[in-house]
Design an enzyme around this catalytic site. Structure first.
Site, mmCIF file in Angstrom:
data_model
loop_
_atom_site.group_PDB
_atom_site.id
_atom_site.type_symbol
_atom_site.label_atom_id
_atom_site.label_comp_id
_atom_site.label_asym_id
_atom_site.label_seq_id
_atom_site.Cartn_x
_atom_site.Cartn_y
_atom_site.Cartn_z
ATOM 1 N N HIS A 1 38.388 37.951 49.895
ATOM 2 C CA HIS A 1 38.298 38.039 48.433
ATOM 3 C C HIS A 1 39.072 39.256 47.941
ATOM 4 C CE1 HIS A 1 34.727 35.428 49.251
ATOM 5 N NE2 HIS A 1 35.241 34.794 48.211
ATOM 6 N N HIS B 1 38.690 35.381 38.709
ATOM 7 C CA HIS B 1 37.426 34.764 39.106
ATOM 8 C C HIS B 1 36.663 35.514 40.196
ATOM 9 C CE1 HIS B 1 39.680 33.250 42.552
ATOM 10 N NE2 HIS B 1 38.536 32.879 43.080
#
Length: 314
Positions: free
Chosen positions: A57, A97
């Site tokens: 991420h 996001h």
């Protein structure tokens, strides 16, 4: 950058930065929404630096998801169903996001009663944090790329922007599947005049983009799978060290990365992409990527190849 097979792993952070500017400008949003270039550069720079140096991420993942959405919009022509403000919200949401993702999942935050879990009452902890972090950046004078929007456009942007980030929480994935399935029971055709249809398509695009690594060419599909497995294992190491029960998929001593990926393809990714092909028939060829990757993972599993061994070949 329009193509589905675009590989963000080949590029530096600065090169990815420039790709982001290109994707925003592709639809003419800089002119349409009177975005000052200094402000745009400040926004993208701030977002880039807020992504942490996680195994998975990270900034590369953010741009990968944005580029995948961009490809679905342009190469597979999903843009023709959406309004400009919806496309704008979709692109910015896909970039933001996972902003400031700490490398530990929602359950970890709930189990440790972290500061974020307390702020968001154990509900969609990370997704709420991503949405709030991005919103704060968008509200700062020096990085507010929304200044040129009318009040109506701003409200529409913000609602969809928030919805698109929050829906990436996998806890409600099967509610999403049920919603799309119900909609397809009436008609496969997207009605551009229907706001509900447009919203559902936008949600489907970001959901598919967020899990699209398994539907990409094998060489970097394999790489992304090892990155996410390692991030999970690092969480498991952390849990072990502080005396917590190790979360599902996170125990490097007992969990098998390749088998986990194959299970994810079968239960999550493939059914989701099948629904995408029904909403957007042009995406049908993407199912072949998934099938090819499934066969490749099968081979590795039969040869007892571990996640660590795969990493050593990258």
């Amino acid at each position: 950058i329009i193509k589905w097979g675009f590989n963000t792993l080949k590029f530096s952070a600065e090169e990815l930065f420039n790709f982001v500017l290109h994707m925003i400008d592709y639809f003419g949003f800089i002119e349409k929404y009177s975005i000052d270039l200094t402000v745009l550069n400040s926004f993208v720079t701030t977002v880039m630096h807020k992504y942490r140096d996680n195994q998975y991420h990270n900034w590369n993942h953010a741009v990968d998801v944005m580029q995948t959405v961009f490809s679905l919009l342009v190469e597979f022509k999903a843009y023709r169903f959406l309004t400009p403000i919806e496309i704008f919200a979709l692109l910015i949401a896909s970039l933001c996001h996972d902003i400031d993702h700490p490398g530990r999942n929602n359950q970890f935050h709930v189990n440790t009663t972290s500061e974020l879990a307390l702020i968001y009452n154990d509900s969609c902890v990370l997704e709420n944090h991503h949405a709030a972090t991005a919103s704060k950046i968008l509200m700062k004078q020096e990085s507010n790329i929304l200044k040129g929007l009318s009040p109506t456009e701003f409200r529409e942007f913000r609602k969809l922007f928030l919805d698109l980030i929050l829906v990436t929480d996998m806890v409600d994935h099967f509610k999403f599947i049920s919603r799309v399935t119900t909609r397809l029971g009436n008609s496969n055709a997207i009605d551009p005049a229907s706001k509900d249809d447009r919203e559902l398509l936008a949600i489907t695009l970001i959901k598919c983009a967020d899990i699209s690594n398994v539907a990409k060419p094998w060489l970097y599909s394999k790489a992304w799978a090892t990155f996410v497995a390692e991030e999970f294992f690092m969480q498991g190491d952390h849990e072990r060290n502080i005396g917590l029960t190790i979360s599902r998929l996170c125990d490097r001593e007992t969990d098998d990365g390749p088998k986990n990926t194959l299970t994810f393809i079968g239960y999550i990714a493939e059914p989701t992409f099948v629904l995408l092909t029904q909403l957007l028939p042009e995406t049908q060829p993407l199912l072949q990527f998934i099938e090819d990757n499934r066969k490749n993972w099968d081979v590795l599993i039969k040869r007892n190849i571990t996640n660590k061994q795969i990493q050593q070949t990258l």
